[in-house]
Design an enzyme around this catalytic site. Structure first.
Site, short mmCIF file in Angstrom:
data_model
loop_
_atom_site.label_atom_id
_atom_site.label_comp_id
_atom_site.label_asym_id
_atom_site.label_seq_id
_atom_site.Cartn_x
_atom_site.Cartn_y
_atom_site.Cartn_z
N MET A 22 -31.12 8.70 63.57
CA MET A 22 -31.82 7.70 64.37
C MET A 22 -31.14 6.34 64.23
O MET A 22 -31.05 5.58 65.20
CB MET A 22 -33.30 7.61 63.96
N GLU A 23 -30.64 6.04 63.05
CA GLU A 23 -29.92 4.78 62.84
C GLU A 23 -28.64 4.75 63.69
O GLU A 23 -28.29 3.71 64.27
CB GLU A 23 -29.60 4.59 61.36
N LEU A 75 -42.20 5.61 62.82
CA LEU A 75 -42.32 6.69 61.84
C LEU A 75 -41.01 6.98 61.11
O LEU A 75 -40.93 7.93 60.32
CB LEU A 75 -42.85 7.95 62.51
N CYS A 76 -40.00 6.17 61.34
CA CYS A 76 -38.74 6.32 60.61
C CYS A 76 -38.86 5.70 59.23
O CYS A 76 -39.51 4.67 59.05
CB CYS A 76 -37.59 5.62 61.36
N HIS A 77 -38.21 6.33 58.27
CA HIS A 77 -38.18 5.80 56.91
C HIS A 77 -37.19 4.64 56.83
O HIS A 77 -36.19 4.62 57.55
CB HIS A 77 -37.76 6.89 55.92
N ASP A 85 -26.05 -6.98 78.51
CA ASP A 85 -26.55 -8.36 78.50
C ASP A 85 -25.43 -9.37 78.67
O ASP A 85 -25.56 -10.35 79.40
CB ASP A 85 -27.31 -8.63 77.21
#
Length: 149
Positions: free
Chosen positions: A103-104, A67-69, A118
């Site tokens: 969010m980014e 739902l992120c643009h 990792d």
């Protein structure tokens, strides 16, 4: 309230400068930290690869979070500092857009930290193949700015 998912309509919002900064920490064994400092990790330079992964991840945020643009990012800066008990990652993201970029920044930080794990997992395992010491922690937004031009 609807049980359906939907993207928020931002079409009426004004485009302004948006910045966000996020950070997180990965706890590592002292021997692993020493190997990173001395560039003795089999997979390569941990700091360089983690920064690159974080930048790439920030640009893919809307593909990872449904739902992120899709935001045209103008800058992603990843700062990685080796500390006594691990590595701190801080990601700063900028864009002129109608919605924030936190969010980014969180995705960039998270993927940088996962990339570190990792790359060093071989050195972090105990005799049973487990990771009793390694931990990603404290991922959070530490700053968010919305400015008019």
């Amino acid at each position: 309230m609807s049980s359906e998912a939907k993207m928020v309509d931002i079409s009426q919002k004004e485009t302004v400068l948006r910045e966000a900064e996020a950070e997180g920490f990965i706890k590592l064994k002292n021997d692993t930290i020493k190997r990173i400092i001395e560039n003795e990790i089999e997979k390569g330079n941990v700091i360089t690869v983690a920064k690159t992964a974080g930048i790439m991840a920030a640009k893919k945020t809307s593909e990872l979070l449904p739902l992120c643009h899709l935001i045209p990012l103008e800058n992603v800066d990843i700062d990685i500092k080796i500390e006594n008990s691990g590595i701190r990652v801080r990601s700063k993201v900028k864009a002129h857009y109608k919605t924030g970029v936190e969010m980014e920044a969180l995705v960039a930080t998270s993927i940088s930290l996962l990339t570190i794990w990792d790359m060093v997992k071989k050195y972090e395992k105990d005799e049973n193949g487990k990771y009793p010491y390694t931990m990603i922690d404290d991922i959070k937004v530490i700053d968010k700015i919305k400015e008019k031009d």
